[in-house]
Write a protein that holds these residues in place. Structure first.
Motif, short mmCIF file in Angstrom:
data_model
loop_
_atom_site.label_atom_id
_atom_site.label_comp_id
_atom_site.label_asym_id
_atom_site.label_seq_id
_atom_site.Cartn_x
_atom_site.Cartn_y
_atom_site.Cartn_z
N LYS A 437 0.83 -1.22 0.00
CA LYS A 437 0.00 0.00 0.00
C LYS A 437 0.86 1.26 0.00
N GLY A 438 2.00 1.17 0.63
CA GLY A 438 2.88 2.33 0.71
C GLY A 438 4.16 1.95 1.40
N ILE A 439 5.03 2.93 1.55
CA ILE A 439 6.31 2.69 2.24
C ILE A 439 6.42 3.71 3.37
N VAL A 440 6.80 3.21 4.55
CA VAL A 440 6.95 4.12 5.68
C VAL A 440 8.35 3.94 6.28
N LEU A 605 -0.61 2.92 17.85
CA LEU A 605 -1.70 2.34 17.04
C LEU A 605 -2.51 3.46 16.38
N LYS A 606 -2.71 4.56 17.14
CA LYS A 606 -3.40 5.70 16.52
C LYS A 606 -2.50 6.32 15.45
N ALA A 607 -1.20 6.33 15.70
CA ALA A 607 -0.27 6.86 14.69
C ALA A 607 -0.39 6.04 13.41
N MET A 612 -2.14 5.33 7.79
CA MET A 612 -2.92 4.60 6.78
C MET A 612 -3.88 5.53 6.05
N GLU A 613 -4.47 6.45 6.83
CA GLU A 613 -5.38 7.41 6.22
C GLU A 613 -4.62 8.26 5.19
N HIS A 614 -3.43 8.68 5.57
CA HIS A 614 -2.61 9.50 4.67
C HIS A 614 -2.24 8.70 3.42
N ILE A 615 -1.80 7.46 3.62
CA ILE A 615 -1.38 6.63 2.48
C ILE A 615 -2.57 6.38 1.54
N ASN A 616 -3.71 6.06 2.14
CA ASN A 616 -4.88 5.80 1.29
C ASN A 616 -5.29 7.05 0.52
N GLY A 617 -5.16 8.20 1.17
CA GLY A 617 -5.47 9.47 0.49
C GLY A 617 -4.55 9.69 -0.71
#
Ligand code: BF8
Length: 625
Positions: A437-440, A605-607, A612-617
């Motif tokens: 989904k993304g890279i962190v 976990l909230k982080a 995830m919200e940012h990546i999905n956006g």
């Protein structure tokens, strides 16, 4: 202390065992000192105290009462921004001065003044020479290396032009930097300018100050740190996947234990070589030891494990615990993240703390000045001191926890490319299809404000579960090593997409990319992905996180990461909340300027949800599933 309270200090089993032992021995650690600081200074936490001139110290009443101005008239916005800038400057200076030392080591190796160093990665030297338009035809490696090192040295003072590696960033990103005056003009120059601007009565505009803070941090990420990484690779070899073992259980009951702690590989590489010297090995046996065991701590540990698979004894908050094992003959230190408390603890045991850098002396330590021109000779002298200290070990006081864990590290950009079969395409495909989904990038320190390693591990595990490829450096990577997350088998903890990619490529779901200066490797990957897709870095499904950060270097890192267009979540609160304007600029307004901003979230976990919200956006803006 009861076990429940102790469990709030760390999730690492070796650390918990050692904390209990330290308590029995009546020895104080950073956690105890942190408790004694409670309550910490409220003005300091908010960033509203100013000591920049001797009319003060001044502070601002955070509740809107008096005083609202320092003696000179500076308000909270100016004071908070100035303090933040000075932290960025200190962090950028630490990384970049480390970078300069590596540049000088390469220069001296090339000119024959540091005969113990050799160019280990010729291919990388030639790639760099081509990038810098340095002539290679008909020239020796040493001649080319001398020119590369000279070009690098010029970038510190830089009288004209801009930093060479900025050209690695996508054009769109360079345009952002240029439009807002963020293009660094020289590594030292930006740091000096921070000190000038934050002197009383110079820059009082918080926006103008923070823009310069971004420029200074960018000179670290794309300048000082990047040079440190690139030229360390030339001198000591570009990391390739390598196996090793981590945690305090790597210390050996029957061997001379030497821990190298700090940051610069120039010293530790030589110590590793010296420890293989047959004469010193013989001496160790004559002293009753079965051998000489080298292990690393903090980023020196990362430098050594990345290139040689040398065991890593632990991350930042474990340095005192290593001494409390009673099994360390010498802890050899250079610069950065070395607690001043070490010498006091070492006094309770036979352990020698040996300082080596003229920049970092420790009262109570033995100082052996390290010089490149006789590097191996000095390294052997230091190893000999450790070996001769072995008979002073008191076996009755040795307490080595059993915990240790295997890892695979060594994921330089080159190693990642090679795992991908020579091109980024498989990674791009996996991102496009949504398998990844993304890279962190998760990076940074330990901080007793957060349960040791919990911030790193909880965030890392949650992200890989969500099919995010995680890349790590610094003390985060050591936390993951100890947890077993750097093993290919850890793919079992990943979501189905990431798991299938990891299994196909035989890589772990969490890639160890090196020490903190090696965050430059993450920038290079981010830039390469953006260039391949023809977008800006800020368009990509990427994020950064520093769940347990504490150092000024981390402040510089976070700032250059957002300056490069990557959303970054911090786990501990930076001292900026005393100015609503500064806090709003860093967490929201920056988006309009550089396309990225900070968030602060102490619960990992909230982080992970924020990320995830940012990546999905970002994925949906790119039209990806
Ligand atoms: O440079 S992560 S505690 S060791 S500052 Fe220090 Fe932080 Fe560890 Fe490496 Ni980075």
């Amino acid at each position: 202390m009861d076990q429940e309270k102790r469990n709030q200090r760390s999730i690492d089993p070796a650390t918990l065992v050692m904390l209990e032992h330290a308590e029995k021995e009546g020895l104080e650690t950073a956690w105890d000192r942190h408790d004694k600081q409670d309550p910490q200074c409220g003005f300091g936490l908010l960033g509203v105290c100013c000591r920049n001139c001797n009319m003060g110290p001044c502070r601002i009443d955070p509740f809107g009462g008096e005083p609202q101005r320092g003696v000179c008239g500076a308000g909270a916005d100016t004071i908070v921004a100035r303090n933040l800038l000075r932290a960025i400057a200190a962090g950028a200076a630490a990384h970049s001065d480390h970078g300069r030392d590596i540049v000088e080591a390469l220069l001296h190796a090339a000119t024959g003044e540091a005969p113990d160093y050799r160019i280990k990665d010729r291919d990388k030297l030639l790639v760099l020479a081509a990038e810098l338009a340095i002539e290679v035809a008909g020239r020796s490696d040493e001649e080319i290396a001398a020119d590369v090192a000279s070009a690098a040295l010029d970038e510190f003072g830089m009288s004209k032009g801009t930093l060479a590696f900025l050209n690695r960033a996508p054009e769109a990103r360079r345009n952002v930097w240029s439009k807002f005056g963020l293009t660094p003009r020289g590594i030292d120059r930006e740091i000096v300018e921070v000190m000038h601007r934050t002197h009383i009565g110079v820059d009082n505009d918080y926006v103008n100050l923070i823009l310069h803070g971004l420029r200074t941090a960018l000179s670290d990420g794309w300048g000082g740190s990047m040079w440190a990484t690139e030229l360390s690779d030339v001198l000591f070899g570009t990391p390739q996947p390598v196996e090793g073992v981590s945690n305090l259980g790597v210390l050996k009951e029957d061997q001379v234990n030497i821990i190298v702690h700090g940051h610069e590989p120039t010293l530790s590489e030589m110590i590793v070589e010296a420890a293989r010297d047959p004469e010193l090995l013989e001496l160790a046996r004559a002293q009753g030891a079965q051998g000489i065991s080298i292990s690393g701590m903090c980023c020196t540990g990362n430098e050594l494990l990345m290139r040689h698979g040398v065991p890593v004894a632990g991350n930042f908050l474990q340095q005192e615990l290593a001494i409390i094992t009673g099994a360390v003959e010498a802890m050899i230190v250079d610069v950065q993240c070395i607690m001043p408390s070490l010498t006091g603890l070492a006094d309770c045991y036979h352990t020698e703390i040996i300082s080596t850098s003229p920049k970092a002396k420790f009262p109570g330590a033995k100082h052996v000045p390290f010089e490149e021109k006789s590097a191996l000779k000095i390294a052997k002298e230091i190893v000999r001191m450790a070996v001769e200290n072995y008979p002073n070990r008191n076996p009755d006081r040795v307490f080595i926890p059993r915990e240790k864990m295997e890892f695979v590290a060594g994921f330089s950009v080159e190693a990642i490319l090679s795992a991908l079969g020579g091109s980024l395409d498989p990674l791009l495909e996996a991102i496009k299809e949504g398998a990844i989904k993304g890279i962190v990038g998760i990076v940074g320190c330990n901080n007793p404000k957060i349960t040791h390693d919990y911030g790193h591990i909880a965030l890392t595990e949650e992200l890989i579960k969500n099919d995010v490829l995680v890349v790590e450096t610094g003390c985060t990577a050591i936390a993951s090593a100890k947890r077993g997350l750097l093993l290919p088998e850890a793919a079992a903890k990943a979501g189905p997409g990431l798991r299938s990619v990891c299994e196909a490529l035989k890589i772990p779901p969490v890639l160890h990319m090196g020490s903190c200066v090696d965050i430059s490797r993450i920038l290079v990957v981010a830039a390469a992905v953006a260039n391949a897709l023809g977008v800006d870095i800020s368009d990509l499904p990427l994020a950064g996180a520093a769940p347990e950060w504490m150092s000024e270097k981390a402040v510089s890192i976070g700032t250059y990461v957002i300056g490069s267009g990557i959303y970054t979540v911090l786990g501990t609160v930076p001292p900026v909340l005393g100015s609503e304007n500064v806090a709003a600029l860093l967490t929201a307004g920056a988006n309009d300027v550089i396309g990225a901003a900070f968030a602060v979230e102490g619960d990992p976990l909230k982080a992970a949800s924020l990320i995830m919200e940012h990546i999905n956006g970002k994925r949906s803006k790119l039209g990806l599933p």
